[in-house]
Write an enzyme that holds these catalytic residues in place. Structure first.
Site, mmCIF file in Angstrom:
data_model
loop_
_atom_site.group_PDB
_atom_site.id
_atom_site.type_symbol
_atom_site.label_atom_id
_atom_site.label_comp_id
_atom_site.label_asym_id
_atom_site.label_seq_id
_atom_site.Cartn_x
_atom_site.Cartn_y
_atom_site.Cartn_z
ATOM 1 N N LYS A 161 -12.929 -14.668 -4.078
ATOM 2 C CA LYS A 161 -11.921 -15.624 -3.595
ATOM 3 C C LYS A 161 -12.193 -17.021 -4.149
ATOM 4 C CE LYS A 161 -9.339 -13.050 -0.961
ATOM 5 N NZ LYS A 161 -9.642 -12.230 0.178
ATOM 6 N N LYS B 32 -7.685 -1.896 -7.189
ATOM 7 C CA LYS B 32 -7.210 -1.525 -5.854
ATOM 8 C C LYS B 32 -5.819 -2.057 -5.533
ATOM 9 C CE LYS B 32 -8.685 -5.066 -2.651
ATOM 10 N NZ LYS B 32 -9.013 -5.380 -1.302
ATOM 11 N N LYS C 174 -2.385 -6.869 -1.321
ATOM 12 C CA LYS C 174 -1.235 -7.767 -1.166
ATOM 13 C C LYS C 174 -1.223 -8.817 -2.265
ATOM 14 C CE LYS C 174 -2.109 -7.317 3.235
ATOM 15 N NZ LYS C 174 -2.321 -7.441 4.653
HETATM 16 P P1 TYM Z 1 -7.520 -6.479 5.033
HETATM 17 O O1 TYM Z 1 -6.491 -7.128 5.893
HETATM 18 O O2 TYM Z 1 -7.698 -6.969 3.640
HETATM 19 O O3 TYM Z 1 -7.258 -4.929 4.960
HETATM 20 C C1 TYM Z 1 -7.098 -4.172 6.143
HETATM 21 C C2 TYM Z 1 -7.715 -2.807 5.994
HETATM 22 O O4 TYM Z 1 -7.109 -2.106 4.918
HETATM 23 C C3 TYM Z 1 -8.123 -1.643 4.024
HETATM 24 N N1 TYM Z 1 -7.619 -1.712 2.652
HETATM 25 C C4 TYM Z 1 -7.800 -0.731 1.766
HETATM 26 N N2 TYM Z 1 -8.415 0.467 1.877
HETATM 27 C C5 TYM Z 1 -8.407 1.259 0.789
HETATM 28 N N3 TYM Z 1 -7.811 0.923 -0.378
HETATM 29 C C6 TYM Z 1 -7.187 -0.266 -0.540
HETATM 30 N N4 TYM Z 1 -6.582 -0.571 -1.671
HETATM 31 C C7 TYM Z 1 -7.157 -1.158 0.574
HETATM 32 N N5 TYM Z 1 -6.635 -2.396 0.779
HETATM 33 C C8 TYM Z 1 -6.941 -2.716 2.059
HETATM 34 C C9 TYM Z 1 -9.297 -2.584 4.210
HETATM 35 O O5 TYM Z 1 -10.499 -1.966 3.831
HETATM 36 C C10 TYM Z 1 -9.224 -2.847 5.695
HETATM 37 O O6 TYM Z 1 -9.861 -1.817 6.395
HETATM 38 N N6 TYM Z 1 -11.733 -8.450 6.793
HETATM 39 C C11 TYM Z 1 -10.738 -7.432 7.032
HETATM 40 C C12 TYM Z 1 -10.046 -7.532 8.390
HETATM 41 C C13 TYM Z 1 -11.001 -7.581 9.531
HETATM 42 C C14 TYM Z 1 -11.708 -6.464 10.067
HETATM 43 C C15 TYM Z 1 -12.492 -6.995 11.141
HETATM 44 C C16 TYM Z 1 -11.731 -5.098 9.779
HETATM 45 C C17 TYM Z 1 -11.359 -8.677 10.237
HETATM 46 N N7 TYM Z 1 -12.251 -8.347 11.199
HETATM 47 C C18 TYM Z 1 -13.313 -6.168 11.900
HETATM 48 C C19 TYM Z 1 -12.573 -4.282 10.544
HETATM 49 C C20 TYM Z 1 -13.349 -4.820 11.586
HETATM 50 C C21 TYM Z 1 -9.695 -7.556 5.954
HETATM 51 O O7 TYM Z 1 -9.523 -8.582 5.356
HETATM 52 O O8 TYM Z 1 -8.921 -6.467 5.786
#
Ligand code: TYM
Length: 327
Positions: free
Chosen positions: A111, A194, A197
């Site tokens: 980032k 991957k 968004k």
């Molecule tokens: P975020 O919002 O980027 O994504 C949410 C969830 O989707 C999964 N994900 C993917 N899995 C497989 N392939 C992909 N291309 C892909 N893109 C997204 C992410 O692994 C995630 O599980 N930091 C986290 C949000 C968060 C969180 C937490 C998750 C905040 N606190 C506590 C679990 C527990 C995040 O930015 O996810």
């Protein structure tokens, strides 16, 4: 009974990565476990979203959770900012997180490289906030995609360190979870790695059939194999990886055989893949529309979830304060 927790940042609509990486696993787990699923709206603040966008995005994510099958009678569904204890635990846990380890976090480095003008302290301590979400509820399992693996390792490290500093066995170490053990990375269709968004390569749960067909047909491929049983290049493997998520094993096997015998026509594979994605996504999409428009229901779900989440959060923070020495 295990405690399961996961969350998603409200920065737009949910895509297949979110669905297959996290949400679908969680939906499967809600019957047998003590489940928390939340909207990580504090986490989305690192990019300074417009205030009016926050509410819309939270509402979008909530309705997409519910449409995907999350049941508010089984799981606690809440919005992170409705639980003020998260902020207190985050402040306390920041005292035990070291700048060096935070700077070495892959997501932070990525980032910071992408947005060198916005390397804020919230971005640096993102992993601490995420650890607090998890440790607050004493989660055993955290269904996430491969991209969150390092954050889970850091959560374990922060838990161990807290226990060690205060000589307690208080926080447990959670496991990143996926059925079938390996965490998955859902690929994008542009050959760039991957699905995400910010990558602009997503297929979304709200996409119409024709949009899905268009996106899949445009996926990057190559000129096809010329040697039997040759390894698949990444762009082709990506299509097969998606197919393994949405198609029957027979279908995957069929196209795999065609590939291995150099008879594959990528157009046919893409057509099949698009139809199978539509089959998986269309029922969810139809439910999203209804739920999104039912503001009263969404408010009720969020209020009910907030109450339950706050109860556990208040208990954790009181115990942590006591351990730290605030008596
Ligand atoms: P975020 O919002 O980027 O994504 C949410 C969830 O989707 C999964 N994900 C993917 N899995 C497989 N392939 C992909 N291309 C892909 N893109 C997204 C992410 O692994 C995630 O599980 N930091 C986290 C949000 C968060 C969180 C937490 C998750 C905040 N606190 C506590 C679990 C527990 C995040 O930015 O996810």
């Amino acid at each position: 009974m295990d405690t399961v927790l996961s969350g998603i940042r409200p920065t737009g609509d949910l895509h297949l990565g979110n669905y297959f990486g996290a949400l679908r696993n969680f939906v499967k787990m809600q019957n047998e476990n003590n489940c928390y699923f939340f909207v990580a709206d504090y986490h989305s603040l690192t990019t300074h979203p417009h205030p009016s966008d926050i509410q819309v995005n939270v509402k979008k994510i909530l309705s997409q959770y519910l449409a995907s099958g999350l049941d508010p009678e089984k799981a606690t569904i809440y919005v992170q900012s409705d639980v003020p204890q998260v902020a207190e635990l985050y402040m306390l846990m920041n005292m035990n997180a070291y700048i060096g380890e935070l700077e070495r976090t892959t997501t932070f480095k990525e980032k910071a490289r992408q947005n060198p003008d916005n390397v804020n302290a919230g971005l640096l301590t993102y992993a601490v906030l995420m650890a607090c979400d998890i440790l607050m509820m004493h989660a055993d399992k955290v269904p996430v995609g491969k991209d969150q693996e390092q954050h889970l390792e850091m959560t374990c490290k922060f838990a161990r360190r807290f226990n060690q500093i205060y000589g307690v066995e208080y926080f447990k170490e959670p496991k990143a979870f996926n059925f079938g053990n390996n965490l998955i990375k859902v690929p994008g269709l542009d050959g760039s790695g991957k699905m995400g968004k910010s990558q602009g390569n997503g297929i979304y749960l709200i996409d119409e059939d024709k949009d899905i067909r268009k996106k899949v047909m445009k996926a990057v491929t190559d000129s096809g194999p010329t040697v039997e049983n040759s390894p698949k290049p990444e762009v082709i493997q990506n299509l097969f990886t998606l197919m393994e998520l949405v198609s029957t094993p027979d279908t995957v096997q069929h196209f795999d055989n065609l590939y291995n015998t150099c008879q594959i026509r990528y157009g046919d594979l893409k057509k099949q893949l698009a139809e199978d994605i539509i089959k998986a996504v269309a029922p969810v999409r139809e439910r999203i529309k209804d739920i999104y428009n039912n503001e009263e229901y969404l408010n009720r779900v969020a209020a009910q979830g907030a109450e339950k989440a706050r109860e556990q959060a208040a208990k954790t923070v009181a115990e942590v304060r006591h351990i730290i020495g605030f008596k």
